[in-house]
Design a protein around this motif. Structure first.
Motif, PDB file in Angstrom:
ATOM      1  N   LEU A 166       0.791  -1.051   0.075  1.00 58.30           N
ATOM      2  CA  LEU A 166      -0.061  -0.076   0.231  1.00 58.30           C
ATOM      3  C   LEU A 166       0.927   1.186  -0.006  1.00 58.30           C
ATOM      4  O   LEU A 166       1.873   1.309   0.796  1.00 58.30           O
ATOM      5  CB  LEU A 166      -0.824  -0.134   1.303  1.00 58.30           C
ATOM      6  N   LYS A 167       0.726   2.248  -0.939  1.00 55.50           N
ATOM      7  CA  LYS A 167       1.444   3.320  -1.198  1.00 55.50           C
ATOM      8  C   LYS A 167       0.722   4.724  -1.099  1.00 55.50           C
ATOM      9  O   LYS A 167      -0.374   4.841  -1.404  1.00 55.50           O
ATOM     10  CB  LYS A 167       2.147   3.416  -2.462  1.00 55.50           C
ATOM     11  N   ARG A 168       1.255   5.600  -0.099  1.00 55.29           N
ATOM     12  CA  ARG A 168       0.828   7.035  -0.024  1.00 55.29           C
ATOM     13  C   ARG A 168       2.090   7.739   0.167  1.00 55.29           C
ATOM     14  O   ARG A 168       2.556   7.674   1.408  1.00 55.29           O
ATOM     15  CB  ARG A 168      -0.325   7.092   0.734  1.00 55.29           C
ATOM     16  N   ASP A 169       2.511   8.534  -0.771  1.00 53.92           N
ATOM     17  CA  ASP A 169       3.924   9.221  -0.543  1.00 53.92           C
ATOM     18  C   ASP A 169       3.508  10.475   0.495  1.00 53.92           C
ATOM     19  O   ASP A 169       2.393  11.228   0.339  1.00 53.92           O
ATOM     20  CB  ASP A 169       4.373   9.668  -1.839  1.00 53.92           C
ATOM     21  N   PHE A 170       4.768  10.920   1.087  1.00 60.62           N
ATOM     22  CA  PHE A 170       4.588  12.068   1.999  1.00 60.62           C
ATOM     23  C   PHE A 170       5.466  13.145   1.210  1.00 60.62           C
ATOM     24  O   PHE A 170       6.620  12.972   0.969  1.00 60.62           O
ATOM     25  CB  PHE A 170       4.920  11.878   3.308  1.00 60.62           C
ATOM     26  N   ASN A 171       4.775  14.284   0.629  1.00 59.92           N
ATOM     27  CA  ASN A 171       5.485  15.113  -0.004  1.00 59.92           C
ATOM     28  C   ASN A 171       5.860  16.605   0.776  1.00 59.92           C
ATOM     29  O   ASN A 171       4.989  17.627   0.398  1.00 59.92           O
ATOM     30  CB  ASN A 171       4.837  15.569  -1.487  1.00 59.92           C
ATOM     31  N   PRO A 172       6.859  16.770   1.673  1.00 60.85           N
ATOM     32  CA  PRO A 172       6.920  17.976   2.386  1.00 60.85           C
ATOM     33  C   PRO A 172       7.431  19.034   1.526  1.00 60.85           C
ATOM     34  O   PRO A 172       7.618  20.228   2.159  1.00 60.85           O
ATOM     35  CB  PRO A 172       7.647  17.453   3.652  1.00 60.85           C
ATOM     36  N   SER A 173       7.957  18.834   0.259  1.00 60.58           N
ATOM     37  CA  SER A 173       8.749  19.834  -0.302  1.00 60.58           C
ATOM     38  C   SER A 173       7.727  20.952  -0.957  1.00 60.58           C
ATOM     39  O   SER A 173       8.344  21.834  -1.504  1.00 60.58           O
ATOM     40  CB  SER A 173       9.689  19.037  -1.440  1.00 60.58           C
ATOM     41  N   GLY A 174       6.617  20.665  -1.262  1.00 62.47           N
ATOM     42  CA  GLY A 174       5.654  21.644  -1.749  1.00 62.47           C
ATOM     43  C   GLY A 174       4.423  20.797  -2.414  1.00 62.47           C
ATOM     44  O   GLY A 174       4.648  19.669  -2.704  1.00 62.47           O
ATOM     45  N   GLY A 175       3.518  21.629  -2.724  1.00 63.26           N
ATOM     46  CA  GLY A 175       2.242  21.022  -3.639  1.00 63.26           C
ATOM     47  C   GLY A 175       1.541  20.344  -2.567  1.00 63.26           C
ATOM     48  O   GLY A 175       1.471  20.386  -1.352  1.00 63.26           O
ATOM     49  N   GLN A 176       0.720  19.373  -3.082  1.00 64.56           N
ATOM     50  CA  GLN A 176      -0.222  18.755  -2.219  1.00 64.56           C
ATOM     51  C   GLN A 176       0.688  17.604  -1.156  1.00 64.56           C
ATOM     52  O   GLN A 176       1.672  17.020  -1.621  1.00 64.56           O
ATOM     53  CB  GLN A 176      -1.032  17.595  -3.008  1.00 64.56           C
ATOM     54  N   LEU A 177       0.221  17.773   0.121  1.00 64.44           N
ATOM     55  CA  LEU A 177       1.140  17.123   0.910  1.00 64.44           C
ATOM     56  C   LEU A 177       1.285  15.716   0.923  1.00 64.44           C
ATOM     57  O   LEU A 177       2.357  14.938   1.220  1.00 64.44           O
ATOM     58  CB  LEU A 177       0.669  17.545   2.629  1.00 64.44           C
ATOM     59  N   TYR A 178       0.384  14.886   0.639  1.00 66.01           N
ATOM     60  CA  TYR A 178       0.067  13.432   0.356  1.00 66.01           C
ATOM     61  C   TYR A 178      -0.336  13.161  -0.889  1.00 66.01           C
ATOM     62  O   TYR A 178      -1.119  13.900  -1.740  1.00 66.01           O
ATOM     63  CB  TYR A 178      -0.962  12.808   1.271  1.00 66.01           C
ATOM     64  N   GLY A 179       0.504  12.112  -1.461  1.00 66.36           N
ATOM     65  CA  GLY A 179       0.132  11.677  -2.934  1.00 66.36           C
ATOM     66  C   GLY A 179      -1.114  10.729  -2.804  1.00 66.36           C
ATOM     67  O   GLY A 179      -1.993  10.527  -1.907  1.00 66.36           O
ATOM     68  N   ALA A 180      -1.468  10.125  -4.095  1.00 69.01           N
ATOM     69  CA  ALA A 180      -2.711   9.360  -4.083  1.00 69.01           C
ATOM     70  C   ALA A 180      -2.422   8.021  -3.468  1.00 69.01           C
ATOM     71  O   ALA A 180      -1.224   7.423  -3.358  1.00 69.01           O
ATOM     72  CB  ALA A 180      -3.176   8.901  -5.547  1.00 69.01           C
ATOM     73  N   THR A 181      -3.251   7.240  -3.158  1.00 66.86           N
ATOM     74  CA  THR A 181      -3.299   6.023  -2.456  1.00 66.86           C
ATOM     75  C   THR A 181      -3.433   4.943  -3.475  1.00 66.86           C
ATOM     76  O   THR A 181      -4.334   4.820  -4.131  1.00 66.86           O
ATOM     77  CB  THR A 181      -4.297   5.761  -1.305  1.00 66.86           C
ATOM     78  N   SER A 182      -2.458   4.139  -3.522  1.00 68.66           N
ATOM     79  CA  SER A 182      -2.472   2.984  -4.462  1.00 68.66           C
ATOM     80  C   SER A 182      -1.784   1.680  -4.275  1.00 68.66           C
ATOM     81  O   SER A 182      -0.906   1.830  -2.919  1.00 68.66           O
ATOM     82  CB  SER A 182      -1.845   3.417  -5.998  1.00 68.66           C
ATOM     83  N   TRP A 183      -1.967   0.560  -4.961  1.00 70.80           N
ATOM     84  CA  TRP A 183      -1.012  -0.377  -4.481  1.00 70.80           C
ATOM     85  C   TRP A 183       0.311  -0.558  -5.607  1.00 70.80           C
ATOM     86  O   TRP A 183      -0.054  -0.371  -6.671  1.00 70.80           O
ATOM     87  CB  TRP A 183      -1.601  -1.790  -4.914  1.00 70.80           C
ATOM     88  N   THR A 184       1.408  -1.210  -5.177  1.00 63.43           N
ATOM     89  CA  THR A 184       2.469  -1.122  -6.100  1.00 63.43           C
ATOM     90  C   THR A 184       3.303  -2.488  -5.651  1.00 63.43           C
ATOM     91  O   THR A 184       3.255  -2.907  -4.456  1.00 63.43           O
ATOM     92  CB  THR A 184       3.376   0.015  -5.987  1.00 63.43           C
ATOM     93  N   THR A 185       4.293  -3.020  -6.619  1.00 61.73           N
ATOM     94  CA  THR A 185       4.962  -4.231  -6.169  1.00 61.73           C
ATOM     95  C   THR A 185       6.434  -3.609  -5.634  1.00 61.73           C
ATOM     96  O   THR A 185       7.171  -4.544  -5.391  1.00 61.73           O
ATOM     97  CB  THR A 185       5.282  -4.937  -7.595  1.00 61.73           C
ATOM     98  N   THR A 186       6.651  -2.095  -5.688  1.00 60.31           N
ATOM     99  CA  THR A 186       7.879  -1.628  -5.169  1.00 60.31           C
ATOM    100  C   THR A 186       7.547  -1.394  -3.811  1.00 60.31           C
ATOM    101  O   THR A 186       6.392  -0.935  -3.284  1.00 60.31           O
ATOM    102  CB  THR A 186       8.127  -0.464  -5.991  1.00 60.31           C
ATOM    103  N   PRO A 187       8.639  -1.891  -2.954  1.00 62.40           N
ATOM    104  CA  PRO A 187       8.660  -1.723  -1.577  1.00 62.40           C
ATOM    105  C   PRO A 187       8.193  -0.241  -1.213  1.00 62.40           C
ATOM    106  O   PRO A 187       8.956   0.662  -1.450  1.00 62.40           O
ATOM    107  CB  PRO A 187       9.841  -2.048  -1.071  1.00 62.40           C
ATOM    108  N   SER A 188       7.195  -0.034  -0.382  1.00 58.85           N
ATOM    109  CA  SER A 188       6.492   1.270  -0.175  1.00 58.85           C
ATOM    110  C   SER A 188       5.819   1.488   1.005  1.00 58.85           C
ATOM    111  O   SER A 188       5.412   0.328   1.664  1.00 58.85           O
ATOM    112  CB  SER A 188       5.771   1.938  -1.411  1.00 58.85           C
TER     113      SER A 188
END
Length: 789
Positions: free
Chosen positions: A381-403
């Motif tokens: 389960l993936k939801r990125d944290f983007n403190p550098s600017g813009g929207q603080l959190y990314g979209a929620t999704s599933w990925t095969t990359t460790p996240s």
């Protein structure tokens, strides 16, 4: 543990028995006693009155004369203990020494005392303990083989003190094999077949786990494999009754310590000789019949939503991943996670001027699912944290990359003494991408400035602590259904049988499910893989386990079953198959008088007839399957189809799938990279040509897929270069020229840098109708065939 009482006696056919009574609290000298006229009575009874009762329990009653104070003391002690302190063992002398004949636990509530003066008869009854397994939970959620479960079950009965480590204790006789297993008459297939005990547990609302008892699981395994479980000659036996339709069977016998003692082909049929020593039917016995069956059916209930996956978990830096069990993506299956995030700064007394600031603590939640169809592949389960600017959190999704799924506790402003913040969080995942085992972990990540979201460093005068508490995970889907049930059945189509009787074998929680929850797994020689298709022995066609089961059970009930009731004299144990009147007879239940060597029982004529039986298409809401397919749309919305019989015009199977039996393909079929074992073609073989036209000074590069290259030349004199792909091990490349390639119109085969062709840097083709085949090995090319005109 001490031997307290014993008695020896000869039966009417001169068999020497010894009855022993053990007391776990006794350490004195054993004393003999006298048995009454029947010696002892051994009783066997099934759970049902049909011929396929899965559990056949037994008990033994010993009528003993109480003649002295020693026996009085025994009776007094026995009255004070309900069970488990006193055990009983019956031994039979085999001409050399005593061997186990029967063992059990003496039950205080089954004792009777004759109302008379001494010497009076005191009746002691012991049970084999199989029934007591209903009171013992199987507290495991691990993978376990059938053989290991049987070992655990018989060990839980509590007869440890009656057996030495090298005594025979349990046995199996199972002869059905999955298509992925390698048949071997010297290998016990129950050691190569396992299941996850997780399917026999449930998580309650308060987070506690309730387990199924041993007897429930044992009964289901008996039903699934068409077996019965009983004690014979002191050995607990798991035996497929269809194997008793043949003259011999293979029996794997295990010692009390769990090691395999013997693998034997057993033929213990007894042809009644009409004598007391060789077996004889007494007068007054009778034949009767059980009606034929129209249908045999069994239900497969595959649990789909153990809704509460985890409850009130606490995560600190030292907490590892927590298992959530097997989840399925059916009907938009999702996971809801809630919990409390706690962050604290406490002044530790170190020097420094306290600066008042805003703090945003952030955690990383790891929720991952291992794809059941592709072990080793995980979805995160993936939801990125983007403190550098813009929207603080990314979209929620599933990925095969460790996240990670990032979540924060909000912001707080510290005071001179520190800061404290506690907030709850709640999330619902997108639809699960695959079926598989799920795990969760929550770890503190970083603390950020509450205004500009830059990473903050905790000052030396503050000590930072954090934790996550009350974490609850719940499974959700669109239907809310907690299970899906599939009914497997076989129907008797014999026109001479007008019966409408249906034998319902019950409901199972484990069968073939291709890796979904409630699936058997089989060992293929290197890995454990989900079961698919089975057959008896090493001949015949493969089919699903429950189709095989219903077909075989009905084959024993296809015609009216002849039953024989009465008494047979003979020195034989329960489970022996008798031969008389040109047929074979197997006991359903019975009572044995040891002194008279008489069995008063019911036997049925065992014969299988597989003609005029139709195995029906399974019906229901899902669960078991003959195969699994995936319908892919977009990431996060995949669905799994459990297929039984499907007709399609165009289809695609993605992921790893195993097809048991024969795969028939009509029309054209396109395969990607494919590994093929032995095969036979009954028609022509075509190859795809890569046509190359050379010209003076030109060149081209070919790939490994350009397996067969047909070369021509156009234009003036010169050389055309063909650049070869990397020389992979096992790669074969073929080249053939036509009549346009000549001594001054040549083709050069150029390996990649550092590679050679038979130790040469290039290879030239300068004649018409030349041909060469190259084999890649060790980053070089080798000529395996060459033709020069």
């Amino acid at each position: 543990m001490g031997l307290r009482l014993y008695s020896e006696f000869h039966s009417s056919t001169n068999k020497l028995f010894k009855v022993e009574i053990y007391d776990s609290s006794y350490g004195g000298t054993a004393q003999d006693f006298v048995v009454a006229s029947d010696g002892f009575t051994l009783n066997y009874s099934g759970e049902t009155d049909d011929i396929v009762s899965p559990i056949i329990s037994s008990n033994c009653t010993v009528s003993a004369y109480n003649e002295d104070a020693f026996f009085d003391n025994f009776i007094t002690d026995l009255k004070q203990y309900q069970e488990k302190r006193f055990t009983l063992r019956v031994l039979l002398h085999n001409g050399t020494n005593y061997a186990h004949y029967w063992a059990g636990i003496i039950m205080q509530d089954l004792v009777t005392i004759e109302d008379t003066s001494k010497p009076y008869v005191f009746s002691i009854t012991a049970v084999d303990g199989i029934g007591s397994l209903a009171n013992i939970d199987y507290e495991s959620i691990a993978n376990v083989t059938i053989e290991s479960f049987i070992e655990s079950a018989v060990g839980a009965i509590g007869l440890d003190e009656l057996y030495l480590s090298n005594d025979n204790f349990y046995a199996t006789s199972v002869n059905i094999w999955d298509t992925q297993q390698t048949y071997s008459a010297t290998t016990d297939v129950t050691t190569l077949t396992r299941f996850s005990a997780l399917v026999y547990s449930e998580k309650q609302e308060d987070g506690t786990i309730t387990y199924s008892n041993y007897l429930e699981i044992l009964k289901e395994l008996c039903i699934a494999f068409g077996a019965r479980f009983y004690q014979k000659n002191g050995v607990f036996t798991f035996e497929q009754y269809i194997e008793r339709a043949d003259a011999s069977r293979i029996v794997y016998t295990y010692l009390f310590d769990g090691s395999l003692d013997s693998t034997a082909t057993v033929n213990d049929d007894v042809t009644l000789a009409g004598t007391t020593g060789g077996g004889a039917r007494l007068a007054g016995n009778q034949f009767n019949f059980l009606p034929a069956l129209k249908k045999v059916q069994v239900a497969y209930n595959q649990s789909r939503a153990n809704n509460l996956l985890a409850n009130r978990l606490t995560f600190t830096g030292a907490t590892g991943r927590q298992n959530l069990g097997f989840l399925v993506d059916d009907n938009n299956g999702r996971v809801q996670v809630t919990g409390d995030l706690i962050y604290q700064l406490a002044h530790n007394g170190n020097a420094g001027t306290v600066v008042l600031e805003f703090w945003r603590p952030v955690w990383q939640l790891e929720l991952r699912i291992e794809d059941a169809a592709n072990p080793g592949t995980f979805y995160y389960l993936k939801r990125d944290f983007n403190p550098s600017g813009g929207q603080l959190y990314g979209a929620t999704s599933w990925t095969t990359t460790p996240s990670f799924y990032h979540v924060d506790a909000g912001t707080t402003r510290n005071e001179a003494s520190g800061a404290y913040i506690s907030n709850n969080f709640s999330l619902v995942t997108p639809p699960l991408p695959v079926d598989g085992e799920a795990e969760i972990d929550v770890n503190y990540y970083r603390v950020y400035d509450g205004f500009n979201n830059t990473v903050k460093t905790v000052p030396v005068y503050f000590t930072e602590t954090n934790q996550v508490k009350e974490v609850t995970a719940t499974y959700l889907n669109d239907s809310g259904a907690s299970s899906e049930v599939t009914i497997y059945s076989a129907t008797n189509t014999d026109t001479d049988i007008n019966s409408n009787l249906i034998l319902d074998l019950g409901e199972l929680r484990v069968s073939d499910s291709l890796g979904l929850q409630g699936s058997f797994y089989v060992y293929n020689g290197s890995n454990w893989v989900a079961s698919t298709q089975w057959r008896r022995g090493n001949t015949g066609s493969y089919t699903s386990l429950l189709k095989l089961l219903t077909n075989e059970v009905l084959s024993l009930h296809k015609k009216p079953i002849e039953r024989y009731s009465g008494t047979i004299v003979g020195p034989y144990s329960f489970g022996i198959r008798y031969e008389f009147d040109g047929s074979y007879w197997l006991p359903m239940q019975g009572s044995y008088n040891a002194n008279l060597d008489e069995w008063s029982s019911e036997w049925f004529k065992i014969a299988k007839d597989g003609t005029d039986i139709t195995v029906d298409n399974p019906v229901g809401t899902g669960g078991g399957a003959d195969f699994v397919a995936r319908v892919s749309s977009q990431q996060g919305t995949d669905e799994v189809i459990n297929g039984v019989d499907i007709t399609v015009t165009t289809s695609e199977v993605t992921g790893n799938q195993t097809i048991g039996g024969t795969l028939g393909v009509t029309g054209n079929s396109t395969l990607a990279t494919t590994s093929v074992g032995e095969f036979t073609t009954t028609d022509r073989v075509n190859v795809t040509l890569n046509e190359v036209t050379g010209n003076p000074g030109g060149s081209e590069s070919i790939s490994a897929r350009d397996h067969f290259n047909f070369i021509s030349y156009s234009g003036g004199n010169g050389t055309y270069t063909i650049n070869l792909p990397a020389a992979e091990d096992g790669l074969i490349m073929r080249f053939k020229t036509d009549d346009t390639v000549l001594a001054n119109k040549t083709i050069t085969l150029q390996p990649q840098s550092g590679e050679r062709i038979d130790a040469e840097s290039t290879y030239s083709m300068d004649r018409s109708y030349d041909g060469i085949s190259l084999l890649g090995k060790g980053s070089n090319w080798f000529v395996i065939q060459k033709k020069e005109k």
